[in-house]
Design a protein around this motif. Structure first.
Motif, PDB file in Angstrom:
ATOM      1  N   PHE A 140      -6.360   2.166  11.043  1.00 59.96           N
ATOM      2  CA  PHE A 140      -5.591   2.630  12.188  1.00 59.96           C
ATOM      3  C   PHE A 140      -4.605   3.733  11.800  1.00 59.96           C
ATOM      4  CE2 PHE A 140      -6.714  -1.844  12.566  1.00 59.96           C
ATOM      5  CZ  PHE A 140      -7.467  -1.829  13.723  1.00 59.96           C
ATOM      6  N   LEU A 141      -4.826   4.387  10.663  1.00 66.69           N
ATOM      7  CA  LEU A 141      -3.906   5.429  10.192  1.00 66.69           C
ATOM      8  C   LEU A 141      -3.734   6.555  11.206  1.00 66.69           C
ATOM      9  CD1 LEU A 141      -4.814   5.800   6.398  1.00 66.69           C
ATOM     10  CD2 LEU A 141      -2.874   4.574   7.413  1.00 66.69           C
ATOM     11  N   ASP A 142      -4.730   6.775  12.034  1.00 66.03           N
ATOM     12  CA  ASP A 142      -4.637   7.842  13.038  1.00 66.03           C
ATOM     13  C   ASP A 142      -3.524   7.587  14.054  1.00 66.03           C
ATOM     14  OD1 ASP A 142      -6.306   5.650  13.848  1.00 66.03           O
ATOM     15  OD2 ASP A 142      -7.063   6.848  15.520  1.00 66.03           O
ATOM     16  N   ARG A 143      -3.023   6.379  14.127  1.00 68.69           N
ATOM     17  CA  ARG A 143      -1.944   6.034  15.060  1.00 68.69           C
ATOM     18  C   ARG A 143      -0.544   6.359  14.508  1.00 68.69           C
ATOM     19  NH1 ARG A 143      -3.838  -0.042  16.839  1.00 68.69           N
ATOM     20  NH2 ARG A 143      -5.840   0.527  17.759  1.00 68.69           N
ATOM     21  N   ILE A 144      -0.443   6.605  13.223  1.00 67.98           N
ATOM     22  CA  ILE A 144       0.875   6.806  12.603  1.00 67.98           C
ATOM     23  C   ILE A 144       1.443   8.168  12.979  1.00 67.98           C
ATOM     24  CG2 ILE A 144       2.120   7.104  10.410  1.00 67.98           C
ATOM     25  CD1 ILE A 144       0.399   4.921   9.210  1.00 67.98           C
ATOM     26  N   GLU A 145       2.670   8.153  13.483  1.00 68.39           N
ATOM     27  CA  GLU A 145       3.398   9.381  13.803  1.00 68.39           C
ATOM     28  C   GLU A 145       4.682   9.503  12.977  1.00 68.39           C
ATOM     29  OE1 GLU A 145       2.198  11.797  15.650  1.00 68.39           O
ATOM     30  OE2 GLU A 145       0.418  10.612  16.107  1.00 68.39           O
ATOM     31  N   PRO A 152      -3.343   1.210  -7.869  1.00 62.27           N
ATOM     32  CA  PRO A 152      -2.937   2.522  -7.338  1.00 62.27           C
ATOM     33  C   PRO A 152      -3.929   3.143  -6.361  1.00 62.27           C
ATOM     34  CG  PRO A 152      -2.425   2.382  -9.663  1.00 62.27           C
ATOM     35  CD  PRO A 152      -3.225   1.150  -9.324  1.00 62.27           C
ATOM     36  N   PHE A 153      -5.212   2.853  -6.501  1.00 62.39           N
ATOM     37  CA  PHE A 153      -6.178   3.459  -5.574  1.00 62.39           C
ATOM     38  C   PHE A 153      -5.900   3.061  -4.130  1.00 62.39           C
ATOM     39  CE2 PHE A 153      -8.586  -0.529  -6.143  1.00 62.39           C
ATOM     40  CZ  PHE A 153      -9.083  -0.748  -4.874  1.00 62.39           C
ATOM     41  N   LEU A 154      -5.229   1.912  -3.934  1.00 65.85           N
ATOM     42  CA  LEU A 154      -4.923   1.489  -2.566  1.00 65.85           C
ATOM     43  C   LEU A 154      -3.887   2.404  -1.917  1.00 65.85           C
ATOM     44  CD1 LEU A 154      -5.003  -2.318  -3.273  1.00 65.85           C
ATOM     45  CD2 LEU A 154      -6.625  -1.048  -1.854  1.00 65.85           C
ATOM     46  N   SER A 155      -2.915   2.893  -2.698  1.00 64.56           N
ATOM     47  CA  SER A 155      -1.965   3.882  -2.167  1.00 64.56           C
ATOM     48  C   SER A 155      -2.640   5.237  -2.024  1.00 64.56           C
ATOM     49  CB  SER A 155      -0.740   3.989  -3.074  1.00 64.56           C
ATOM     50  OG  SER A 155       0.064   2.836  -2.953  1.00 64.56           O
ATOM     51  N   ASP A 156      -3.542   5.550  -2.957  1.00 68.03           N
ATOM     52  CA  ASP A 156      -4.309   6.795  -2.849  1.00 68.03           C
ATOM     53  C   ASP A 156      -5.038   6.844  -1.501  1.00 68.03           C
ATOM     54  OD1 ASP A 156      -3.528   7.201  -5.511  1.00 68.03           O
ATOM     55  OD2 ASP A 156      -5.545   6.930  -6.325  1.00 68.03           O
ATOM     56  N   HIS A 157      -5.649   5.713  -1.113  1.00 63.26           N
ATOM     57  CA  HIS A 157      -6.376   5.641   0.164  1.00 63.26           C
ATOM     58  C   HIS A 157      -5.486   6.034   1.334  1.00 63.26           C
ATOM     59  CE1 HIS A 157      -9.782   2.559  -0.907  1.00 63.26           C
ATOM     60  NE2 HIS A 157      -9.914   3.686  -1.540  1.00 63.26           N
ATOM     61  N   VAL A 158      -4.265   5.505   1.340  1.00 61.98           N
ATOM     62  CA  VAL A 158      -3.345   5.791   2.444  1.00 61.98           C
ATOM     63  C   VAL A 158      -2.975   7.272   2.446  1.00 61.98           C
ATOM     64  CG1 VAL A 158      -1.080   5.281   3.461  1.00 61.98           C
ATOM     65  CG2 VAL A 158      -2.455   3.437   2.455  1.00 61.98           C
ATOM     66  N   PHE A 159      -2.625   7.787   1.269  1.00 62.02           N
ATOM     67  CA  PHE A 159      -2.227   9.192   1.191  1.00 62.02           C
ATOM     68  C   PHE A 159      -3.366  10.112   1.609  1.00 62.02           C
ATOM     69  CE2 PHE A 159      -1.841  13.221  -1.140  1.00 62.02           C
ATOM     70  CZ  PHE A 159      -0.666  13.675  -0.570  1.00 62.02           C
ATOM     71  N   VAL A 160      -4.546   9.901   1.059  1.00 58.49           N
ATOM     72  CA  VAL A 160      -5.691  10.755   1.392  1.00 58.49           C
ATOM     73  C   VAL A 160      -5.995  10.672   2.888  1.00 58.49           C
ATOM     74  CG1 VAL A 160      -8.191  11.071   1.064  1.00 58.49           C
ATOM     75  CG2 VAL A 160      -6.689  10.737  -0.915  1.00 58.49           C
ATOM     76  N   LEU A 188      -3.954   9.828   5.447  1.00 52.11           N
ATOM     77  CA  LEU A 188      -2.918  10.478   6.262  1.00 52.11           C
ATOM     78  C   LEU A 188      -2.942  11.997   6.105  1.00 52.11           C
ATOM     79  CD1 LEU A 188       0.019   7.956   5.829  1.00 52.11           C
ATOM     80  CD2 LEU A 188      -1.343   8.359   7.889  1.00 52.11           C
ATOM     81  N   ARG A 189      -3.179  12.449   4.880  1.00 48.03           N
ATOM     82  CA  ARG A 189      -3.268  13.898   4.657  1.00 48.03           C
ATOM     83  C   ARG A 189      -4.457  14.472   5.428  1.00 48.03           C
ATOM     84  NH1 ARG A 189      -4.259  15.863  -1.342  1.00 48.03           N
ATOM     85  NH2 ARG A 189      -6.203  14.833  -0.853  1.00 48.03           N
ATOM     86  N   ARG A 190      -5.580  13.790   5.396  1.00 44.98           N
ATOM     87  CA  ARG A 190      -6.778  14.240   6.109  1.00 44.98           C
ATOM     88  C   ARG A 190      -6.539  14.287   7.614  1.00 44.98           C
ATOM     89  NH1 ARG A 190     -10.225  16.184   8.574  1.00 44.98           N
ATOM     90  NH2 ARG A 190     -12.473  15.888   8.443  1.00 44.98           N
ATOM     91  N   LEU A 191      -5.706  13.373   8.098  1.00 42.39           N
ATOM     92  CA  LEU A 191      -5.380  13.319   9.526  1.00 42.39           C
ATOM     93  C   LEU A 191      -4.276  14.301   9.924  1.00 42.39           C
ATOM     94  CD1 LEU A 191      -5.498   9.443   9.887  1.00 42.39           C
ATOM     95  CD2 LEU A 191      -6.996  11.055  11.098  1.00 42.39           C
ATOM     96  N   GLY A 192      -3.724  15.025   8.939  1.00 48.35           N
ATOM     97  CA  GLY A 192      -2.678  16.003   9.229  1.00 48.35           C
ATOM     98  C   GLY A 192      -1.313  15.381   9.494  1.00 48.35           C
ATOM     99  N   LYS A 193      -1.085  14.160   8.997  1.00 48.84           N
ATOM    100  CA  LYS A 193       0.182  13.460   9.210  1.00 48.84           C
ATOM    101  C   LYS A 193       1.208  13.899   8.167  1.00 48.84           C
ATOM    102  CE  LYS A 193      -1.806  10.982  12.423  1.00 48.84           C
ATOM    103  NZ  LYS A 193      -1.408  10.949  13.805  1.00 48.84           N
TER     104      LYS A 193
END
Length: 186
Positions: free
Chosen positions: A131-136, A152-160, A162-167
């Motif tokens: 649901f990362l697309d919902r984060i503002e 650490p790969f679990l934080s990588d997932h979040v960063f990648v 959100l970055r991909r979504l332009g957040k």
């Protein structure tokens, strides 16, 4: 024990709310919002907190809680996730060099009630990653590269994601550091 010093924030004029959030079988993410958000409403109603200046932060399970809240509300102006878990399926499959698989505890500690093969939808429905697309809310992610509790790969997932979504997201990844930010540099 919190890994962010609440006294430090309070001594600088911030109100600090550290809610207890009971959870039910299969709905930990929803239960966090159902218990934490009314608590925030109450401190606003009491005049303790300013609704235009709310932040949220957490470490480990608190990081999961932070991410869970961010995908369910736009109330926060800033957020910090330190070694949080967003993908419960990825967490489930995480394994140490010695074969330890701490993530399998999600079956009970996160009240999921079974493995991903038994209750697949619960893992997806309770994983903020999906649901990362919902984060503002602007987010700072903190992670030690030698974390043995939350890979650490679990934080990588979040960063990648959100970055991909332009957040708006920043990632502070600390080489050689363990799970607890309070011990970084020691």
């Amino acid at each position: 024990m919190p890994y962010f010093n609440p006294q430090l924030f309070a001594s600088r004029g911030y109100a600090v709310l550290m809610p207890d959030a009971p959870q039910n079988l299969g709905t930990p993410m929803l239960d966090l919002a159902k218990t934490v958000l009314p608590g925030i409403n109450k401190v606003i109603e009491m005049g303790i907190a300013d609704p235009e200046r709310l932040g949220v932060m957490g470490h480990s399970y608190g990081g999961y809680s932070t991410l869970s809240l961010l995908v369910q509300t736009r109330r926060f102006k800033a957020a910090v996730d330190a070694a949080g878990i967003a993908d419960l399926i990825g967490f489930y499959g995480e394994m140490e060099k010695d074969g330890t698989a701490f993530g399998t505890t999600a079956e009970t500690t996160l009240e999921l009630g079974g493995s991903p093969w038994q209750v697949r939808e619960r893992y997806i429905d309770n994983s903020p990653f999906f649901f990362l697309d919902r984060i503002e809310t602007p987010l700072l992610i903190i992670q030690g590269t030698e974390d043995r509790d939350v890979a650490p790969f679990l934080s990588d997932h979040v960063f990648v994601g959100l970055r991909r979504l332009g957040k708006v997201v920043s990632y502070a990844k600390y080489p050689g550091e363990p799970h607890v930010p309070a011990s970084y540099g020691h």
